[in-house]
Design a protein around this motif. Structure first.
Motif: not given
Length: 516
Positions: A236-241, A246-252, A280-288, A303-309
């Motif tokens: 729920x929410x924007x999910x920015x954090x 996920x984008x930084x590649x340090x999340x497991x 908006x739908x932009x950020x939820x789409x990125x999140x998915x 690996x690296x995870x951030x590339x595939x994210x």
């Protein structure tokens, strides 16, 4: 944690009440729809009541835990302010749309601190398979200015400033980028279909529940979103954090947990924006896209995870929004130039395979002519003023069943004889079983005849816009408006031709509804 349900319910209900009380167009949901509707239908005009009320409603939706994106209020404010100022300053009629769209895109550039993303957003968002090149200069000026002013006022901080990417490009990365692009094409289509079904379901419930149905649906939607938030608050929410992690590649995370978050995020987004929320739908789409690609990479040990994210985000955005350069620019501005090659590869694959289906509307397939523009304006104006009548009328109520067809094995000379006998300008082409294959037009047949070519009519076959007899007149009108065609053809479940609906006949009915 149980307070989550109270927050989401209050947020969706308050958003719905604000829009219904103060907005001129009393529809909640994705704000990109309002921007595109104003651009295509109202010559770049967004009523100040819609701008203010839906911006406030969007802030409430986001602040109270609704699943939506922050680009929503930014686009509305940018486009709405430009719509008012351009008319106050007596901007020429032909430039009104350009100023409106470029200013809405400036909102995107400011909220993401990504000026090139804003520029390409303005160029790509109006059409699925075309570019609005007329707005390029205005988009450059507005997006760069918005970015500079935002940095001047709020400082140079970036929402994803800590993300750094550096890697060696290998065949393995390119191969799996293509694979992710293919999967995202179908995941994007699935999310688009789910969002559309949710919207139809909400509209149907609202019409059956009467005048108080909208508020009741908002309460139900808020409770549902809150319950899913209790299962996993990250949906729920924007999910920015979480997105930043996920984008930084340090999340497991366990793959099954990521799959659960993916499903919940899709459901909470569809529920939020169809049951009273605004955003908006932009950020939820990125999140998915990010969640799926992270689960994919974790499952295969990539690996690296951030590339595939990054690849997943861009290809999901390309699939759902039918934009090719915008997702690539967004990822490049966030990650840097290292990501461009795999991201571009995946985005192209997803964009092409997902077909002409978009999660936002009215997003036309191509630039359309003056007649199609006039029909679109008539359709959406009728929808805004008398939506219940337009949704109640079905295709079967307006279609003609007396259709002159041409068999697929008929040659051009014989087809012209048929055309001379009946005098129509287009004819559906069917096989021996009556299955619709497409249609041919008189001008194509005449051109082939003048060239001395007497081939089967299938050489001049064009793709037909098809509808079902139980679809609403509004749905059929949308397909006609977005395609710019003069007719759509009614088929049954197996694809057998049942009749046809002419654009001019739909226009006549719309005028009758509008002025009765």
């Amino acid at each position: 944690r149980p307070a989550i349900i109270a927050f989401t319910t209050a947020g969706l209900t308050a958003s719905q009440l604000i829009v219904r009380k103060f907005a001129r167009i009393k529809e909640t949901g994705c704000t990109t729809h309002d921007v595109l509707n104003a651009y295509h239908v109202h010559n770049g005009y967004l009523d100040p009541r819609d701008t203010l009320s839906k911006t406030i409603a969007s802030v409430i939706t986001l602040g109270m835990g609704g699943s939506a994106g922050p680009e929503g209020p930014s686009m509305l404010l940018g486009g709405g302010i430009a719509a008012v100022l351009s008319r106050k300053l007596r901007v020429s009629f032909h430039n009104l749309k350009r100023f409106f769209l470029s200013s809405a895109a400036a909102g995107v550039a400011a909220v993401f601190r990504a000026p090139f993303t804003g520029i390409f957003f303005a160029l790509e968002i109006p059409y699925m398979r075309d570019i609005e090149y007329d707005v390029f200069l205005q988009a450059v000026v507005s997006s760069v200015t918005a970015y500079a002013m935002f940095v001047l006022i709020c400082g140079p901080s970036h929402p994803y400033a800590s993300i750094k990417m550096g890697f060696i490009l290998t065949p393995n990365i390119l191969l799996f980028s293509v694979v992710i692009g293919i999967i995202m094409a179908f995941l994007g289509r699935g999310f688009t279909a789910l969002y559309g079904r949710w919207r139809k379901y909400a509209i149907s419930l609202r019409s059956h529940m009467g005048s108080k149905g909208s508020v009741a649906l908002s309460v139900i939607g808020g409770v549902v979103v809150g319950l899913m938030g209790l299962v996993d608050i990250r949906c729920i929410g924007m999910g920015s954090a979480f997105l930043h992690q996920m984008m930084s590649g340090g999340y497991r995370e366990l793959v099954m947990v990521l799959v659960l978050i993916l499903v919940l995020k899709m459901l909470t987004t569809c529920t939020t924006l169809n049951f009273g929320g605004v955003g908006g739908l932009f950020i939820p789409t990125l999140f998915i896209g990010a969640v799926f690609s992270l689960a994919f990479a974790e499952a295969l040990g990539l690996t690296p995870l951030e590339v595939y994210v990054a690849v997943g985000m861009a290809s999901m955005l390309a699939s759902c929004f039918k934009m090719l350069f915008t997702p690539v620019m967004f990822v490049a501005e966030v990650y840097g130039p290292f990501s461009i090659i795999p991201v571009s590869l995946a985005a192209v694959v997803s964009y092409m395979l997902s077909g002409p289906v978009s999660v936002v509307s009215p997003q036309f397939r191509h630039r359309i002519g003056p007649k199609a523009v006039a029909f679109s304006e008539l359709l959406y104006t009728t929808m805004e003023t008398k939506p219940s009548v337009l949704r109640r009328l079905k295709v079967r109520d307006v279609m003609t069943t007396h259709v002159v067809t041409i068999n697929s094995d008929v040659r051009v000379k014989e087809a012209l004889s048929i055309a001379r006998r009946y005098g129509f300008t287009l004819y559906p082409v069917v096989d021996r079983d009556g299955m619709l294959l497409g249609y041919v037009s008189m001008d194509e047949l005449v051109s082939l005849f003048e060239e001395g070519v007497d081939v089967p009519v299938t050489h001049a076959l064009k793709s037909a816009v098809t509808v079902r007899h139980d679809e609403s007149l509004y749905e059929a009108g949308q397909k006609l408006a977005e395609s710019g065609e003069d007719a759509c053809f009614v088929v049954d479940k197996s694809g057998r031709l049942m009749g046809m609906v002419l654009t001019k006949e739909v226009a006549r009915i719309l005028l009758r509804i509008l002025f009765t």
